[in-house]
Design a protein around this motif. Structure first.
Motif, mmCIF file in Angstrom:
data_model
loop_
_atom_site.group_PDB
_atom_site.id
_atom_site.type_symbol
_atom_site.label_atom_id
_atom_site.label_comp_id
_atom_site.label_asym_id
_atom_site.label_seq_id
_atom_site.Cartn_x
_atom_site.Cartn_y
_atom_site.Cartn_z
ATOM 1 N N LEU A 19 7.912 1.838 -14.330
ATOM 2 C CA LEU A 19 8.239 2.393 -15.650
ATOM 3 C C LEU A 19 6.986 3.087 -16.144
ATOM 4 C CD1 LEU A 19 9.917 2.802 -18.202
ATOM 5 C CD2 LEU A 19 9.137 0.551 -18.984
ATOM 6 N N HIS A 20 7.009 4.395 -16.117
ATOM 7 C CA HIS A 20 5.789 5.136 -16.430
ATOM 8 C C HIS A 20 5.945 5.892 -17.738
ATOM 9 C CE1 HIS A 20 4.776 4.937 -11.921
ATOM 10 N NE2 HIS A 20 4.069 4.059 -12.578
ATOM 11 N N PRO A 21 5.140 5.572 -18.723
ATOM 12 C CA PRO A 21 5.183 6.317 -19.992
ATOM 13 C C PRO A 21 4.838 7.787 -19.753
ATOM 14 C CG PRO A 21 3.838 4.323 -20.168
ATOM 15 C CD PRO A 21 4.111 4.531 -18.719
ATOM 16 N N GLU A 22 5.322 8.635 -20.628
ATOM 17 C CA GLU A 22 5.079 10.068 -20.475
ATOM 18 C C GLU A 22 3.681 10.408 -20.997
ATOM 19 O OE1 GLU A 22 8.168 12.669 -21.718
ATOM 20 O OE2 GLU A 22 9.745 11.310 -21.108
ATOM 21 N N VAL A 23 2.698 10.019 -20.226
ATOM 22 C CA VAL A 23 1.304 10.322 -20.557
ATOM 23 C C VAL A 23 0.875 11.499 -19.692
ATOM 24 C CG1 VAL A 23 -1.054 9.452 -20.596
ATOM 25 C CG2 VAL A 23 0.854 7.929 -21.137
ATOM 26 N N GLU A 24 0.244 12.508 -20.275
ATOM 27 C CA GLU A 24 -0.131 13.696 -19.519
ATOM 28 C C GLU A 24 -1.490 13.488 -18.859
ATOM 29 O OE1 GLU A 24 -0.008 17.026 -22.119
ATOM 30 O OE2 GLU A 24 2.061 16.672 -22.722
ATOM 31 N N PRO A 25 -1.718 14.036 -17.661
ATOM 32 C CA PRO A 25 -0.680 14.561 -16.765
ATOM 33 C C PRO A 25 -0.142 13.432 -15.882
ATOM 34 C CG PRO A 25 -2.838 15.027 -15.855
ATOM 35 C CD PRO A 25 -3.074 14.265 -17.133
ATOM 36 N N MET A 26 1.146 13.367 -15.724
ATOM 37 C CA MET A 26 1.777 12.275 -14.989
ATOM 38 C C MET A 26 2.525 12.749 -13.753
ATOM 39 S SD MET A 26 0.884 9.639 -16.655
ATOM 40 C CE MET A 26 1.978 8.340 -16.152
ATOM 41 N N ASN A 27 2.301 13.983 -13.336
ATOM 42 C CA ASN A 27 3.137 14.520 -12.274
ATOM 43 C C ASN A 27 2.928 13.814 -10.942
ATOM 44 O OD1 ASN A 27 0.521 15.886 -12.144
ATOM 45 N ND2 ASN A 27 1.425 16.990 -10.428
ATOM 46 N N GLU A 28 1.772 13.189 -10.712
ATOM 47 C CA GLU A 28 1.499 12.523 -9.446
ATOM 48 C C GLU A 28 1.693 11.015 -9.575
ATOM 49 O OE1 GLU A 28 1.507 14.258 -6.936
ATOM 50 O OE2 GLU A 28 -0.389 15.190 -6.439
ATOM 51 N N HIS A 29 2.686 10.587 -10.302
ATOM 52 C CA HIS A 29 2.831 9.158 -10.579
ATOM 53 C C HIS A 29 3.519 8.454 -9.420
ATOM 54 C CE1 HIS A 29 1.803 6.026 -13.167
ATOM 55 N NE2 HIS A 29 2.013 6.647 -14.306
ATOM 56 N N PHE A 30 2.711 8.066 -8.434
ATOM 57 C CA PHE A 30 3.197 7.234 -7.346
ATOM 58 C C PHE A 30 3.253 5.778 -7.805
ATOM 59 C CE2 PHE A 30 1.601 10.956 -5.179
ATOM 60 C CZ PHE A 30 2.523 11.151 -4.163
ATOM 61 N N VAL A 31 4.125 5.018 -7.166
ATOM 62 C CA VAL A 31 4.155 3.582 -7.440
ATOM 63 C C VAL A 31 2.861 2.943 -6.953
ATOM 64 C CG1 VAL A 31 5.376 1.423 -6.985
ATOM 65 C CG2 VAL A 31 6.667 3.539 -7.283
ATOM 66 N N PHE A 32 2.476 3.270 -5.706
ATOM 67 C CA PHE A 32 1.216 2.790 -5.140
ATOM 68 C C PHE A 32 0.475 3.955 -4.503
ATOM 69 C CE2 PHE A 32 3.908 -1.136 -4.232
ATOM 70 C CZ PHE A 32 3.513 -1.780 -5.402
ATOM 71 N N ASP A 33 -0.832 3.917 -4.608
ATOM 72 C CA ASP A 33 -1.715 4.882 -3.955
ATOM 73 C C ASP A 33 -2.657 4.081 -3.062
ATOM 74 O OD1 ASP A 33 -3.711 6.687 -3.213
ATOM 75 O OD2 ASP A 33 -3.736 7.700 -5.157
ATOM 76 N N LEU A 34 -2.463 4.163 -1.756
ATOM 77 C CA LEU A 34 -3.222 3.357 -0.799
ATOM 78 C C LEU A 34 -4.231 4.233 -0.073
ATOM 79 C CD1 LEU A 34 -0.270 1.256 0.688
ATOM 80 C CD2 LEU A 34 -1.700 0.753 -1.316
ATOM 81 N N ARG A 35 -5.507 4.049 -0.364
ATOM 82 C CA ARG A 35 -6.602 4.799 0.265
ATOM 83 C C ARG A 35 -7.306 3.854 1.248
ATOM 84 N NH1 ARG A 35 -6.874 10.176 -2.279
ATOM 85 N NH2 ARG A 35 -5.271 9.982 -3.910
ATOM 86 N N MET A 36 -7.295 4.242 2.510
ATOM 87 C CA MET A 36 -7.731 3.330 3.547
ATOM 88 C C MET A 36 -9.214 3.461 3.852
ATOM 89 S SD MET A 36 -4.790 2.037 3.920
ATOM 90 C CE MET A 36 -5.098 0.921 5.305
ATOM 91 N N ALA A 37 -9.815 2.365 4.308
ATOM 92 C CA ALA A 37 -11.189 2.380 4.809
ATOM 93 C C ALA A 37 -11.240 3.190 6.101
ATOM 94 C CB ALA A 37 -11.679 0.959 5.052
ATOM 95 N N GLU A 38 -12.426 3.638 6.462
ATOM 96 C CA GLU A 38 -12.546 4.472 7.663
ATOM 97 C C GLU A 38 -12.090 3.722 8.908
ATOM 98 O OE1 GLU A 38 -15.883 7.132 10.072
ATOM 99 O OE2 GLU A 38 -16.350 6.227 8.122
ATOM 100 N N ASP A 39 -12.518 2.481 9.048
ATOM 101 C CA ASP A 39 -12.106 1.664 10.194
ATOM 102 C C ASP A 39 -11.038 0.669 9.741
ATOM 103 O OD1 ASP A 39 -13.920 2.884 11.965
ATOM 104 O OD2 ASP A 39 -15.546 1.628 11.182
ATOM 105 N N ASN A 40 -9.833 1.142 9.620
ATOM 106 C CA ASN A 40 -8.742 0.274 9.167
ATOM 107 C C ASN A 40 -7.783 -0.005 10.315
ATOM 108 O OD1 ASN A 40 -6.108 2.095 8.874
ATOM 109 N ND2 ASN A 40 -7.859 3.334 8.191
ATOM 110 N N VAL A 41 -6.965 -1.028 10.144
ATOM 111 C CA VAL A 41 -6.019 -1.405 11.199
ATOM 112 C C VAL A 41 -4.602 -0.949 10.885
ATOM 113 C CG1 VAL A 41 -7.416 -3.349 11.945
ATOM 114 C CG2 VAL A 41 -5.646 -3.696 10.195
ATOM 115 N N GLY A 42 -4.422 -0.228 9.776
ATOM 116 C CA GLY A 42 -3.127 0.378 9.518
ATOM 117 C C GLY A 42 -2.390 -0.183 8.323
ATOM 118 N N VAL A 43 -1.171 0.360 8.134
ATOM 119 C CA VAL A 43 -0.294 -0.013 7.023
ATOM 120 C C VAL A 43 1.098 -0.259 7.578
ATOM 121 C CG1 VAL A 43 0.838 0.764 4.908
ATOM 122 C CG2 VAL A 43 -1.569 1.320 5.305
#
Length: 527
Positions: A132-156
């Motif tokens: 439930l995302h309030p209409e706060v600007e700018p909200m166009n990229e409102h993903f539920v989750f944003d997962l940024r991985m470490a360089e040496d990761n084992v995956g998702v």
């Protein structure tokens, strides 16, 4: 990222090499190029593909969203902090995050983000996550989750969850006055993943989301998607930057994307049935559109295999654009309802596409009234003509829908001297032109004109063409009949044609950015 509706080049011929003829007596001979194949599979996803061993070992740290982070299902209270706490643990070591059954609310006025994640297995037990995302600007990229991985990761790995965006606005079709309004429109998106070389998404549902994408994946290597339901997800407006089901961005080196048993039902506006979702599957390396080369991810080979899947109510089913290297695209057992099937533009290397057992209903509408047909390309003319690009369709049926007196103006190949081959293909109720400004070679196929069509076999052979020396229509054992007339049934292939794999072709070094493509009204350019 901005996605353009540009299109890809198509070259067809015989299965191993090729030559074709124009409408004149002059024979065109183009260089051949060796292709590499493997036998077609019944499923793009093979046994073991949905397992990431490092995430499914018994020694991995297991945490529970309720027991360890105090989330309370079904209480209508914001659980964003619980997910953030879990992601903080994942930044220290790979984890398995258990999400018990129930509904969980994400009501933060920011995107719930995990940074430097070592590895994460999100394992839901029929868990429903409601943003439930309030209409706060700018909200166009409102993903539920944003997962940024470490360089040496084992995956998702993600499984057993539903992302349900029904708490947000559902019908925002064509409310923008200028393209920049996209930055202030509350678009609900799914999950953003960047930097995970190994990604598996199975048994997952995305529903009731105006905006798309369900998955936006960047800087990846191996992606497996199976048993995913997308229902009532999409969007469209005067800009091309949203409304897709799956978006695959830039990567380095080689990548393989396998998609199987996906049912994707695009969002349709109750105000107007022509307002549909934008694109089913997008492959676009937007990094190479950047003027700063330091930001480029230079892909080499990208192989996309899609099997046993449905994509309904999209403007375009598949789209490829702005790739530094080569693209190999195989699609088997696909059902779709869309305005056009395959679009591509700005592929720096070779593009090889083959489709088997497609059942398509071609709609007459869409925001972009220019592009219709099965294969459309842009900025691909030279690679189309020389055979670097190739497109083939086998054992398929295209049915052209006439709705409110409207029908598709172009039936198959369109634009940029694209060359496409159709083998054992039935075109039902073709309303108008078969090929425009391209080439279509029809082998052992059947063309059934709609009852209202004024076309004939002779008129279909005449195009129209913008470059008569490079464009033609050829019928080989392919009758053209009127709807209601008797005809002999065509014989289907006994086995699916082989799949393309990387051939060893070396794409030219990319010296300059590939600009976003723009659609052109090529019907006005005909001779």
């Amino acid at each position: 990222m901005k996605l353009m509706t540009s299109l890809l080049s198509i070259f067809l011929v015989a299965w191993n090499a090729f030559s074709f003829f124009t409408n004149t007596d002059e024979e065109l001979e183009y260089p051949t190029h060796e292709n590499a194949y493997v036998p077609a599979r019944e499923s793009a996803v093979e046994e073991g593909d949905t397992t990431i061993s490092a995430l499914e070992t018994s020694s991995i740290t297991e945490v529970n969203l309720v027991e360890d982070f105090d989330a309370v299902p079904n209480d209508n209270e914001d659980d964003s902090a619980a997910f953030e706490a879990a992601f903080e643990i994942a930044a220290q070591e790979p984890i398995r995050l258990i999400i018990p059954s129930g509904e969980y609310l994400i009501a933060a006025d920011y995107v719930v983000t995990g940074e430097n994640i070592q590895g994460i297995h999100i394992q839901g037990d029929n868990a429903v996550i409601k943003p439930l995302h309030p209409e706060v600007e700018p909200m166009n990229e409102h993903f539920v989750f944003d997962l940024r991985m470490a360089e040496d990761n084992v995956g998702v790995k993600i499984e057993g969850i539903t992302i349900d965006g029904s708490l947000n606005d559902q019908d925002l079709y064509f409310v923008m006055e200028v393209p920049e309004d996209v930055y202030t429109t509350p678009l609900q998106r799914g999950i953003f993943i960047e930097g995970a070389k190994d990604i598996v998404v199975v048994d997952t549902t995305f529903q009731h989301m105006y905006g798309g994408y369900t998955l936006s994946i960047h800087d990846y290597q191996d992606v497996t998607i199976q048993d995913v339901l997308i229902d009532d997800v999409g969007g469209d407006d005067i800009t091309d930057s949203f409304g897709m089901a799956f978006y695959f961005g830039g990567h380095t080196g080689d990548s393989v994307i396998n998609i199987d048993r996906v049912v994707a039902n695009g969002k349709v506006s109750p105000r107007n049935p022509s307002y549909t979702a934008w694109i089913g599957v997008v492959l676009e390396n937007g990094t190479i559109q950047d003027q700063n080369k330091n930001n480029w991810l230079v892909d080499k080979n990208t192989t996309v295999n899609i099997t046993n899947s449905d994509f309904y109510d999209y403007e375009t089913t598949f789209h490829v654009e702005s790739m530094a290297g080569n693209v190999y695209w195989n699609a088997d057992n696909i059902n779709t309802r869309a305005k056009d099937y395959f679009i591509a533009a700005g592929v720096n290397g070779e593009l090889k596409e083959r489709t088997y057992n497609l059942n398509m209903e071609m709609t007459p509408w869409g925001r972009n009234g220019i592009v219709h047909g099965t294969y459309y390309t842009e900025k691909e003319r030279e690679d189309n003509i020389t055979g670097i690009n190739r497109f083939d369709m086998y054992d398929s049926t295209i049915t052209y829908l006439e709705i409110d007196g409207r029908a598709a103006p172009i039936g198959t190949s369109y634009g940029d001297s694209v060359v496409a081959g159709y083998h054992n293909v039935i075109l039902e109720k073709l309303p108008s032109k078969l090929v425009t400004n391209g080439t279509g070679i029809f082998n052992d196929s059947l063309i059934i004109l709609s009852i209202n069509s004024t076309e004939t076999a002779a008129s279909l052979r005449r195009g129209p063409f913008s470059e008569r020396q490079n464009q033609t229509v050829e019928f080989n054992n392919t009758p053209v009949v009127k709807q209601g007339e008797a005809y002999e049934p065509i014989t289907q292939s006994e086995t699916a044609p082989d799949w393309y794999v990387p051939s060893g072709y070396v794409a030219p070094e990319l010296a300059d950015p590939i600009p976003p493509a723009e659609l052109h009204q090529q019907l006005e350019e005909n001779e």
